[in-house]
Design a protein around this motif. Structure first.
Motif, mmCIF file in Angstrom:
data_model
loop_
_atom_site.group_PDB
_atom_site.id
_atom_site.type_symbol
_atom_site.label_atom_id
_atom_site.label_comp_id
_atom_site.label_asym_id
_atom_site.label_seq_id
_atom_site.Cartn_x
_atom_site.Cartn_y
_atom_site.Cartn_z
ATOM 1 N N PHE A 123 -0.472 -0.590 -17.056
ATOM 2 C CA PHE A 123 0.329 -0.614 -15.835
ATOM 3 C C PHE A 123 -0.589 -0.322 -14.652
ATOM 4 O O PHE A 123 -1.431 0.584 -14.715
ATOM 5 N N VAL A 124 -0.412 -1.087 -13.582
ATOM 6 C CA VAL A 124 -1.283 -0.981 -12.411
ATOM 7 C C VAL A 124 -0.421 -0.780 -11.172
ATOM 8 O O VAL A 124 0.642 -1.409 -11.036
ATOM 9 N N CYS A 125 -0.872 0.078 -10.282
ATOM 10 C CA CYS A 125 -0.169 0.233 -8.997
ATOM 11 C C CYS A 125 -1.170 0.596 -7.915
ATOM 12 O O CYS A 125 -2.309 0.987 -8.190
ATOM 13 N N ALA A 126 -0.719 0.447 -6.684
ATOM 14 C CA ALA A 126 -1.494 0.879 -5.521
ATOM 15 C C ALA A 126 -0.623 1.827 -4.717
ATOM 16 O O ALA A 126 0.508 1.490 -4.368
ATOM 17 N N SER A 127 -1.134 3.011 -4.444
ATOM 18 C CA SER A 127 -0.346 4.003 -3.718
ATOM 19 C C SER A 127 -1.251 5.138 -3.273
ATOM 20 O O SER A 127 -2.247 5.436 -3.927
#
Length: 411
Positions: free
Chosen positions: A69-73
C-alpha cells in the motif's frame, strides 16, 4: 436502511476490530457560552488522534489481496495508513515531503513499526505525490487516496454513523470540518438518508476554501494559493467523488474561518477544557462563533477531527491568537536620538502595556532613529490610548501588525 446507510453500518461494525467508538461528549463550557446543547464527537481520541484511521482501514480491508500500500501525506493520513499496515501486517510505503516536521515522521514510523517504510521526497507536496504515484505504478501497489476514494469515504461515514447511534435522536445541527471532502461528503450522504432534518454546516480555513470555490464553479477547481497553517484541511482542490456528494449544498452553509481566529479556539479549548486540538480539529468548534444566533436552544454536534498538535507550534499559535484578539501589535516607532528619549517613551506606557520586542540601533548623523516595537496588553483599547499619548509627546508611531509581509519577516 438505504444502501449507503447499510454500507456505513457494516463499515462501523468492521471498525470495532481496530478500535472502540470514539466518545460523543457534551461540553458544558461551550453549551453555556452558546446557550445550546453542544456535543463534541472526539475523533482526537482515536488511536492516531484523528478520524483518518477510519478511511484507511476500510479501504485497505477491501484490498486484502494487495501486498503493498502506498500513500503520500505529511500528516494524519500517513499515520492512519501506518497504523493499519501494522494491524493487517501489510507493507506500506509512505511518501512525505522533506520539509515534514520530524515529530510527524517519527509518529508515522512508530505507528507502522517494521511494516512501514517512510520515503522523504520533494520540498512541496505536489512533488511528493507524483513520486508516490510513480513508485506505486512501478511496484504494482495499491494507492491510498486521503479522501477521493469511495472506500475511504465509506470509512469516514462511520464518524457520523457512530454519532447517530450515541446521541438520543439526531442533532438539530451538525458542524463538520472540510479539507478534501471525505468526512463532509460522507456526513451529507448518511444524514440525508438517516436524518434529513439535521442542518449541516461545512467549515474550512480562509486560506484553503476549496469547497466554496467548487460550489461557486459547480465543480472542483484548483486554488491558486493555499495557506498551509491548518495543515489537516489545507487542500488546493477537493475530490471529484467527494464533491459529487456535496454538489447542491447551500453556499451560506459553507463557512470559512480566519487562521488567526482558529488559534484563539485552540488556546481556549486547551486552557479551559484541557482538550488538545490541531488547527483542523478546532475548525468546527470555532465555527460556533459565527452560528451563535442560529443555534440557541438547539442540539449541536461538532466533529473535533484531530488532536495531532505539535507543541513546538504553541508560541506561534499564541502569537496569532493575541494578534487576532487585538492584544498584541507591532509598530515602527520614530524615536529622537537624544539622551533620555527612551526613558520618556517608557513613561508613556500604560500599566498593562508590556514590551514584547524592542529592536533599535543608533544611527550616526541622524536626529531620529527607528525602533521595531512589539507590545502586549490586556485590552485592545489600550493601544488607542498609547497612540494618543505618543502623538501628544511628539513621537511618531506606525502600526505594521496588518502588514503581512512585514510581520512574516520579523516574527
Amino acid at each position: 436502511m438505504t444502501d449507503f446507510s447499510i454500507q456505513a453500518a457494516e463499515a462501523t461494525k468492521r471498525m470495532r476490530q481496530l478500535f472502540p467508538a470514539t466518545p460523543l461528549q457534551r461540553n458544558d463550557h461551550l453549551s453555556n457560552v452558546y446557550d445550546a446543547d453542544i456535543w463534541l464527537k472526539r475523533e482526537d481520541l482515536s488511536p492516531v488522534r484523528s478520524y483518518k484511521l477510519r478511511g484507511a482501514f476500510n479501504a485497505m480491508g477491501k484490498q486484502a489481496d494487495k501486498d503493498v500500500f502506498v500513500c503520500a501525506s505529511a500528516g494524519n493520513h500517513a499515520q492512519g495508513v501506518a497504523y493499519v499496515c501494522r494491524h493487517l501486517q501489510k507493507k506500506g510505503v509512505i511518501f512525505m515531503p522533506v520539509t515534514t516536521p520530524e515529530q510527524k515522521i517519527r509518529k508515522t514510523r512508530l505507528f507502522g513499526g517494521d511494516w512501514v517504510e517512510v520515503q522523504l521526497v520533494g520540498d512541496y507536496f505536489d512533488d511528493t505525490l507524483r513520486a508516490s504515484q510513480a513508485y506505486c505504478q512501478d511496484v504494482g501497489g495499491h494507492f491510498l487516496s486521503p479522501f477521493d476514494d469511495l472506500d475511504v469515504i465509506e470509512g469516514q461515514a462511520t464518524v457520523t454513523y457512530e454519532m447517530l447511534e450515541q446521541l438520543d435522536g439526531p442533532p438539530d445541527v451538525f458542524v463538520v470540518p472540510v479539507g478534501g471532502g471525505g468526512l463532509s461528503s460522507s456526513a451529507r450522504r448518511l444524514l440525508s438518508e438517516r436524518a434529513p432534518e439535521t442542518e449541516i454546516f461545512y467549515v474550512e480555513p480562509s486560506g484553503g476554501k476549496s469547497l466554496a470555490a467548487a460550489v461557486q464553479a459547480g465543480a472542483p477547481v484548483a486554488l491558486a494559493q493555499v495557506d498551509t497553517f491548518v495543515d489537516g484541511a489545507a487542500v488546493a482542490m477537493m475530490g471529484v467523488n467527494t464533491f459529487t456528494a456535496l454538489k447542491g449544498i447551500d453556499a451560506d452553509h459553507v463557512l470559512d474561518i480566519p487562521e488567526d481566529r482558529i488559534c484563539t479556539t485552540i488556546l481556549d479549548m486547551l486552557n479551559t477544557e484541557g482538550i488538545v486540538l490541531e488547527p483542523a480539529g478546532a475548525l468546527a468548534v470555532d465555527a460556533l462563533k459565527d452560528l451563535k444566533e442560529q443555534i440557541k436552544g438547539k442540539t449541536v454536534v461538532c466533529v473535533s477531527s484531530g488532536g495531532n498538535f505539535d507543541f513546538e507550534r504553541l508560541p506561534e499559535v499564541k502569537e496569532r491568537a493575541q494578534r487576532y484578539a487585538g492584544l498584541k501589535k507591532y509598530f515602527i516607532l520614530r524615536l529622537p536620538q537624544r539622551p533620555g528619549a527612551l526613558k520618556d517613551f517608557l513613561a508613556l506606557l500604560g500599566p498593562d502595556d508590556d514590551i514584547a520586542r524592542f529592536e533599535y540601533l543608533k544611527k550616526s548623523a541622524r536626529n531620529f532613529g527607528t525602533v521595531l516595537l512589539g507590545i502586549e496588553t490586556s485590552k485592545p483599547e489600550n493601544f488607542a490610548l498609547l497612540s494618543q499619548r505618543l502623538e501628544t509627546a511628539g513621537m511618531s508611531i506606525r502600526d505594521i501588525t496588518g502588514d503581512e509581509a512585514m510581520v512574516d519577516l520579523i516574527i
